[in-house]
Scaffold this motif. Structure first.
Motif, mmCIF file in Angstrom:
data_model
loop_
_atom_site.group_PDB
_atom_site.id
_atom_site.type_symbol
_atom_site.label_atom_id
_atom_site.label_comp_id
_atom_site.label_asym_id
_atom_site.label_seq_id
_atom_site.Cartn_x
_atom_site.Cartn_y
_atom_site.Cartn_z
ATOM 1 N N ASP A 116 0.815 -1.367 0.076
ATOM 2 C CA ASP A 116 -0.111 0.109 -0.050
ATOM 3 C C ASP A 116 0.766 1.243 0.035
ATOM 4 O O ASP A 116 0.120 2.301 0.019
ATOM 5 C CB ASP A 116 -1.016 -0.029 1.245
ATOM 6 C CG ASP A 116 -0.273 -0.139 2.622
ATOM 7 O OD1 ASP A 116 1.190 -0.316 2.352
ATOM 8 O OD2 ASP A 116 -0.749 -0.014 3.684
ATOM 9 N N GLY A 117 2.199 1.294 -0.153
ATOM 10 C CA GLY A 117 3.070 2.304 -0.097
ATOM 11 C C GLY A 117 3.431 2.762 1.388
ATOM 12 O O GLY A 117 3.695 4.162 1.278
ATOM 13 N N THR A 118 3.134 2.087 2.297
ATOM 14 C CA THR A 118 3.568 2.546 3.743
ATOM 15 C C THR A 118 4.889 2.025 4.139
ATOM 16 O O THR A 118 5.070 0.686 4.006
ATOM 17 C CB THR A 118 2.669 2.000 4.709
ATOM 18 O OG1 THR A 118 1.308 2.441 4.394
ATOM 19 C CG2 THR A 118 2.950 2.454 5.928
ATOM 20 N N ALA A 119 5.963 2.931 4.371
ATOM 21 C CA ALA A 119 7.377 2.651 4.720
ATOM 22 C C ALA A 119 7.213 2.629 6.379
ATOM 23 O O ALA A 119 6.879 3.497 7.069
ATOM 24 C CB ALA A 119 8.172 3.657 4.252
ATOM 25 N N THR A 120 7.627 1.493 6.623
ATOM 26 C CA THR A 120 7.870 1.277 8.188
ATOM 27 C C THR A 120 9.404 1.555 8.660
ATOM 28 O O THR A 120 10.187 0.937 8.025
ATOM 29 C CB THR A 120 7.656 -0.224 8.795
ATOM 30 O OG1 THR A 120 5.968 -0.440 8.188
ATOM 31 C CG2 THR A 120 7.694 -0.197 10.274
ATOM 32 N N VAL A 121 9.455 2.890 9.446
ATOM 33 C CA VAL A 121 10.595 3.138 9.941
ATOM 34 C C VAL A 121 10.886 2.846 11.408
ATOM 35 O O VAL A 121 10.075 3.118 12.193
ATOM 36 C CB VAL A 121 10.964 4.565 9.423
ATOM 37 C CG1 VAL A 121 12.200 5.053 10.159
ATOM 38 C CG2 VAL A 121 10.770 4.992 8.174
ATOM 39 N N ALA A 122 11.818 2.083 11.755
ATOM 40 C CA ALA A 122 12.169 1.678 13.128
ATOM 41 C C ALA A 122 13.007 2.723 13.717
ATOM 42 O O ALA A 122 14.006 3.265 13.280
ATOM 43 C CB ALA A 122 12.939 0.499 13.173
ATOM 44 N N VAL A 123 12.632 3.321 15.013
ATOM 45 C CA VAL A 123 13.420 4.078 15.740
ATOM 46 C C VAL A 123 13.651 3.621 17.157
ATOM 47 O O VAL A 123 12.729 2.630 17.459
ATOM 48 C CB VAL A 123 12.726 5.648 15.733
ATOM 49 C CG1 VAL A 123 12.519 6.221 14.245
ATOM 50 C CG2 VAL A 123 11.271 5.438 16.521
ATOM 51 N N SER A 124 14.708 4.139 17.817
ATOM 52 C CA SER A 124 15.015 3.803 19.355
ATOM 53 C C SER A 124 14.008 4.509 20.180
ATOM 54 O O SER A 124 13.195 5.534 19.688
ATOM 55 C CB SER A 124 16.249 3.896 19.447
ATOM 56 O OG SER A 124 16.605 5.153 19.656
ATOM 57 N N ARG A 125 13.975 3.795 21.343
ATOM 58 C CA ARG A 125 13.163 4.818 22.550
ATOM 59 C C ARG A 125 13.526 6.408 22.711
ATOM 60 O O ARG A 125 12.727 7.172 22.983
ATOM 61 C CB ARG A 125 13.011 4.085 23.635
ATOM 62 C CG ARG A 125 12.131 2.509 23.514
ATOM 63 C CD ARG A 125 12.231 2.027 24.841
ATOM 64 N NE ARG A 125 11.233 0.625 24.793
ATOM 65 C CZ ARG A 125 10.059 0.502 24.680
ATOM 66 N NH1 ARG A 125 9.435 1.508 24.656
ATOM 67 N NH2 ARG A 125 9.490 -0.779 24.304
ATOM 68 N N GLY A 126 15.052 6.730 22.376
ATOM 69 C CA GLY A 126 15.356 7.869 22.538
ATOM 70 C C GLY A 126 14.828 8.817 21.514
ATOM 71 O O GLY A 126 14.947 9.876 21.874
ATOM 72 N N PHE A 127 14.221 8.165 20.532
ATOM 73 C CA PHE A 127 13.690 9.177 19.405
ATOM 74 C C PHE A 127 12.655 10.102 20.130
ATOM 75 O O PHE A 127 12.423 11.368 19.571
ATOM 76 C CB PHE A 127 13.044 8.438 18.248
ATOM 77 C CG PHE A 127 12.586 9.309 17.105
ATOM 78 C CD1 PHE A 127 13.493 9.656 16.066
ATOM 79 C CD2 PHE A 127 11.021 9.548 16.969
ATOM 80 C CE1 PHE A 127 13.047 10.351 15.033
ATOM 81 C CE2 PHE A 127 10.805 10.433 15.719
ATOM 82 C CZ PHE A 127 11.881 10.694 15.135
ATOM 83 N N ALA A 128 11.837 9.508 20.960
ATOM 84 C CA ALA A 128 10.895 10.292 21.612
ATOM 85 C C ALA A 128 11.511 11.413 22.555
ATOM 86 O O ALA A 128 10.783 12.305 22.835
ATOM 87 C CB ALA A 128 9.908 9.419 22.439
ATOM 88 N N GLY A 129 12.695 11.175 22.703
ATOM 89 C CA GLY A 129 13.474 12.299 23.619
ATOM 90 C C GLY A 129 13.643 13.696 23.005
ATOM 91 O O GLY A 129 14.484 14.482 23.743
#
Length: 215
Positions: A116-129
């Protein structure tokens, strides 16, 4: 005795002539060692391989409080290669021109792009910081860059495989987001209305047939 004195005089004369001959050649020792030119081209910017022949992609960084598009040549036209350009950040010359990145090194990578054209990008928990408006800008940098690819429509952010909330213009969202969710930080040229032109005076309906109706 006279013959010995004569020999010494002759040797002294020959030594003087030899010193004069060497001095006349203009050869002298250098005060310090000098590096020899190698003819090699200047080294590329550290950490940035030469990709001048690769596909062209628009990568989004930040200028002031808005996104700033920058042209890049990438090794392969893929979401992973595009994301790597964002993570690498601006070049020294771009930084000197006022371009920066809001993205902290907390992005793991692109896991997949669905049918469907959705790219899944994995981030670490620190991304929310990432604090303040920089977090919205960081998310917008990734979304605008990846959706420049024809295979990507929107982006889903995850932490350890679980969807994570990211800031948008309308608030936090744990679902896929696209460019429309970040219009508040869009580059100036992307929000400007296209110029309109008026038909010249005296033009007839036949001369303007097929032109779009004025809005």
């Amino acid at each position: 005795m006279r013959s010995g004195a004569a020999k010494r005089s002759l040797l002294a004369l020959l030594a003087a002539l030899l010193v004069a001959l060497v001095s006349s050649c203009g050869v002298r020792a250098q005060d310090a060692a000098e590096a020899a030119p190698t003819g090699a081209p200047p080294a590329a910017e550290m950490g940035r391989p030469d990709q001048s022949s690769g596909p062209r992609l628009t990568v989004f960084f930040v200028r002031g409080a808005d996104l700033a598009p920058v042209d890049r040549r990438i090794g392969a036209s893929s979401p992973a290669a595009a994301l790597a350009q964002v993570v690498d950040g601006p070049t020294r010359s771009e930084a000197a021109d006022g371009i920066r990145t809001a993205l902290a090194p907390e992005v793991v990578g692109v896991e997949a792009v669905g049918p469907d054209g959705t790219a899944t990008v994995a981030v670490s928990r620190g991304f929310a910081g990432i604090t303040g408006g920089n977090q919205l800008l960081a998310v917008a940098q990734i979304v605008w860059t990846l959706t420049a690819l024809p295979t990507v429509e929107d982006v889903q952010f995850t932490v350890e495989g679980i969807p994570v909330e990211v800031p948008t213009d309308a608030g936090l969202s744990s679902g896929p987001v696209d460019r429309g969710d970040f219009r508040s930080v869009a580059p100036a040229e992307s929000t400007a209305a296209p110029p309109t032109t008026s038909p010249p005076p005296g033009a007839t309906s036949s001369s303007t047939e097929g032109s779009p109706a004025p809005r």
